[in-house]
Design a protein around this motif. Structure first.
Motif, short mmCIF file in Angstrom:
data_model
loop_
_atom_site.label_atom_id
_atom_site.label_comp_id
_atom_site.label_asym_id
_atom_site.label_seq_id
_atom_site.Cartn_x
_atom_site.Cartn_y
_atom_site.Cartn_z
N LEU A 10 0.63 -1.37 -0.18
CA LEU A 10 0.04 0.11 0.01
C LEU A 10 0.78 1.08 0.04
CD1 LEU A 10 -2.65 -1.12 2.71
CD2 LEU A 10 -2.68 -1.27 0.06
N LEU A 11 2.23 0.94 -0.43
CA LEU A 11 2.95 2.26 -0.44
C LEU A 11 2.49 3.40 -1.19
CD1 LEU A 11 5.52 3.60 0.33
CD2 LEU A 11 6.55 2.42 -1.32
N ASP A 12 2.05 3.12 -2.35
CA ASP A 12 1.58 4.23 -3.25
C ASP A 12 0.31 4.97 -2.71
OD1 ASP A 12 3.68 3.73 -5.14
OD2 ASP A 12 2.35 2.48 -6.30
N ALA A 13 -0.65 4.13 -2.23
CA ALA A 13 -1.78 4.47 -1.52
C ALA A 13 -1.39 5.55 -0.58
CB ALA A 13 -2.54 3.38 -1.16
N HIS A 14 -0.44 4.93 0.40
CA HIS A 14 -0.34 5.98 1.50
C HIS A 14 0.56 7.23 0.98
CE1 HIS A 14 -0.51 2.03 3.97
NE2 HIS A 14 -1.17 2.88 4.65
N LEU A 15 1.33 7.08 0.17
CA LEU A 15 1.92 8.37 -0.37
C LEU A 15 0.90 9.20 -1.05
CD1 LEU A 15 5.09 6.89 -2.23
CD2 LEU A 15 4.76 8.08 0.01
N GLU A 16 -0.17 8.83 -1.85
CA GLU A 16 -1.26 9.41 -2.29
C GLU A 16 -1.95 10.20 -1.20
OE1 GLU A 16 -5.02 9.25 -5.12
OE2 GLU A 16 -3.60 7.49 -5.02
N PHE A 17 -2.42 9.48 0.01
CA PHE A 17 -2.87 9.95 1.03
C PHE A 17 -2.48 11.24 1.43
CE2 PHE A 17 -4.00 9.93 5.46
CZ PHE A 17 -5.19 10.04 5.39
N PHE A 18 -1.05 11.24 1.85
CA PHE A 18 -0.33 12.20 2.41
C PHE A 18 0.06 13.25 1.35
CE2 PHE A 18 -0.06 8.90 5.81
CZ PHE A 18 -0.39 9.65 6.86
N ARG A 19 -0.13 12.92 0.02
CA ARG A 19 0.31 13.85 -1.07
C ARG A 19 1.94 13.97 -1.13
NH1 ARG A 19 -4.49 15.78 0.94
NH2 ARG A 19 -6.11 15.86 -0.66
N LYS A 20 2.60 12.95 -0.83
CA LYS A 20 4.26 13.04 -0.81
C LYS A 20 4.60 12.48 -2.09
CE LYS A 20 4.97 12.07 4.12
NZ LYS A 20 5.84 13.33 4.14
N ASP A 21 5.40 13.30 -2.46
CA ASP A 21 6.09 13.17 -4.02
C ASP A 21 6.91 11.74 -3.77
OD1 ASP A 21 7.08 13.84 -6.83
OD2 ASP A 21 8.75 13.52 -5.68
N LYS A 22 6.96 10.59 -4.67
CA LYS A 22 7.57 9.39 -4.44
C LYS A 22 9.10 9.54 -4.63
CE LYS A 22 6.43 4.82 -6.01
NZ LYS A 22 5.97 3.82 -6.95
N LYS A 23 9.62 10.41 -5.58
CA LYS A 23 11.18 10.57 -5.57
C LYS A 23 11.55 11.13 -4.31
CE LYS A 23 11.47 11.21 -10.65
NZ LYS A 23 11.77 12.18 -11.58
N LYS A 24 10.86 12.22 -3.64
CA LYS A 24 11.28 12.98 -2.41
C LYS A 24 11.35 11.90 -1.34
CE LYS A 24 10.00 17.69 -3.24
NZ LYS A 24 9.29 18.84 -3.06
N TRP A 64 16.33 1.78 5.94
CA TRP A 64 15.44 2.02 4.70
C TRP A 64 13.98 1.78 5.16
CZ3 TRP A 64 15.93 3.22 -0.46
CH2 TRP A 64 15.11 2.68 -1.18
N LYS A 65 13.52 1.05 5.96
CA LYS A 65 12.17 0.73 6.36
C LYS A 65 11.82 1.82 7.32
CE LYS A 65 11.30 -2.90 4.21
NZ LYS A 65 10.07 -2.99 3.14
N PHE A 66 12.69 2.58 7.94
CA PHE A 66 12.00 3.47 8.96
C PHE A 66 11.20 4.62 8.51
CE2 PHE A 66 12.62 7.41 11.73
CZ PHE A 66 12.53 7.10 12.66
N ALA A 67 11.36 5.05 7.30
CA ALA A 67 10.65 6.24 6.79
C ALA A 67 9.14 5.69 6.58
CB ALA A 67 11.23 6.79 5.58
N TYR A 68 8.96 4.65 6.19
CA TYR A 68 7.72 3.69 5.92
C TYR A 68 7.03 3.53 7.02
CZ TYR A 68 4.09 1.23 3.52
OH TYR A 68 2.97 0.67 2.98
N LEU A 69 7.87 3.03 8.03
CA LEU A 69 7.30 2.76 9.29
C LEU A 69 6.66 4.00 10.03
CD1 LEU A 69 6.82 1.14 11.93
CD2 LEU A 69 9.20 1.61 12.58
N LYS A 70 7.38 5.20 9.92
CA LYS A 70 6.81 6.51 10.32
C LYS A 70 5.58 6.91 9.41
CE LYS A 70 8.46 11.22 10.78
NZ LYS A 70 9.71 12.13 10.80
N LEU A 71 5.47 6.47 8.20
CA LEU A 71 4.36 6.83 7.30
C LEU A 71 3.21 6.15 7.69
CD1 LEU A 71 3.91 8.69 5.08
CD2 LEU A 71 3.99 6.70 3.37
N LEU A 72 3.44 4.84 8.20
CA LEU A 72 2.51 3.67 8.51
C LEU A 72 1.77 4.01 9.85
CD1 LEU A 72 3.77 0.44 7.62
CD2 LEU A 72 1.89 1.63 6.52
N SER A 73 2.60 4.77 10.89
CA SER A 73 2.37 4.93 12.01
C SER A 73 1.46 6.16 12.28
CB SER A 73 3.55 5.16 12.89
OG SER A 73 4.38 4.07 13.28
N THR A 74 1.80 7.28 11.40
CA THR A 74 1.25 8.41 11.31
C THR A 74 -0.36 8.05 10.62
OG1 THR A 74 3.17 9.69 10.91
CG2 THR A 74 1.03 10.72 10.33
#
Length: 235
Positions: A10-24, A64-74
């Motif tokens: 669900l990475l793409d869905a979470h990035l879209e939810f938070f309006r985060k740029d994939k490259k950033k 590497w996983k920490f950034a996504y963990l932070k996203l999931l927690s938020t």
């Protein structure tokens, strides 16, 4: 959450939810990975145990996983907060509906009693309705809440906007909201009880760790004395 952390389906869905740029986001992941890996390497160099450098890839992976963990927690925190805000929003909606006249005006009036972050999504719903009263706008709001109850209730509200508000329908919605609110209160109580149990374990574990550590230090001290005594004994 652990399974999602590993597979990232669900990475793409979470990035879209938070309006985060994939490259950033990718850059952030690389930075976290490098920082964690470098800190790990520094610790290994300080303790002078180079054999532990074998764990360097694992340290990089954790970073590497920490950034996504932070996203999931938020995201999880937002979902939990919205699950409790949604019944409050519905109660305000029902209370204001008789005096506001229609669904659109009621939603606008309810906005004043809707806290963050739900208010931002409510603004989007109101703006969409202004461009046309479409069912998908109501369902998009329900999708943000992310519960089956939200889909049912928002569909009922859409029906109100199209067919008018009837007394029987309002009473049915009121009963449903009341049950939903009671369930959320029970869930909140259970959540706090579980949290209290978890926090109650920390002092016990810390005390146990200190006792074991202290016992270990004493044991090593006496073992050192015994070893020295044995070494000084005449052969």
């Amino acid at each position: 959450m652990f399974n999602e952390l590993l597979k990232e389906r669900l990475l793409d869905a979470h990035l879209e939810f938070f309006r985060k740029d994939k490259k950033k986001f990718l850059i952030h992941r690389i930075l976290y990975a490098v920082i964690v890996a470098m800190l790990y390497a520094m610790v290994i160099m300080v303790i002078k145990m180079p054999i532990w450098l074998i764990g360097f890839p694992a340290a990089f992976f954790i970073g590497w996983k920490f950034a996504y963990l932070k996203l999931l927690s938020t995201k999880k925190n937002i979902d939990i907060k919205n699950s409790f805000l949604f019944p409050q929003f519905l109660q305000s909606f029902i209370a204001l509906l008789p005096s506001s006249g229609n669904v659109y005006q009621t939603l606008k009036a309810t906005l004043n009693y809707t806290p963050d972050p739900l208010d931002k999504e409510l603004i989007k719903l109101i703006q969409k309705i202004e461009n046309g009263n479409d069912r998908n706008a109501y369902l998009a709001f329900a999708d943000y809440i992310g519960s089956s109850e939200a889909y049912m209730v928002m569909n009922m509200i859409y029906q109100f906007s199209e067919q008018g508000v009837e007394k029987e329908s309002i009473q049915e919605l009121e009963r449903y909201i009341q049950n939903l609110q009671e369930n959320k209160v029970d869930e909140l109580i259970q959540h706090k009880m579980n949290a209290s149990d978890k926090f109650g374990l920390f002092p016990i574990l810390i005390s146990l760790f200190l006792v074991i550590g202290f016992a270990g230090v004493i044991f090593m001290h006496y073992m050192t004395n015994v070893t020295d005594a044995l070494n000084t004994m005449p052969k």
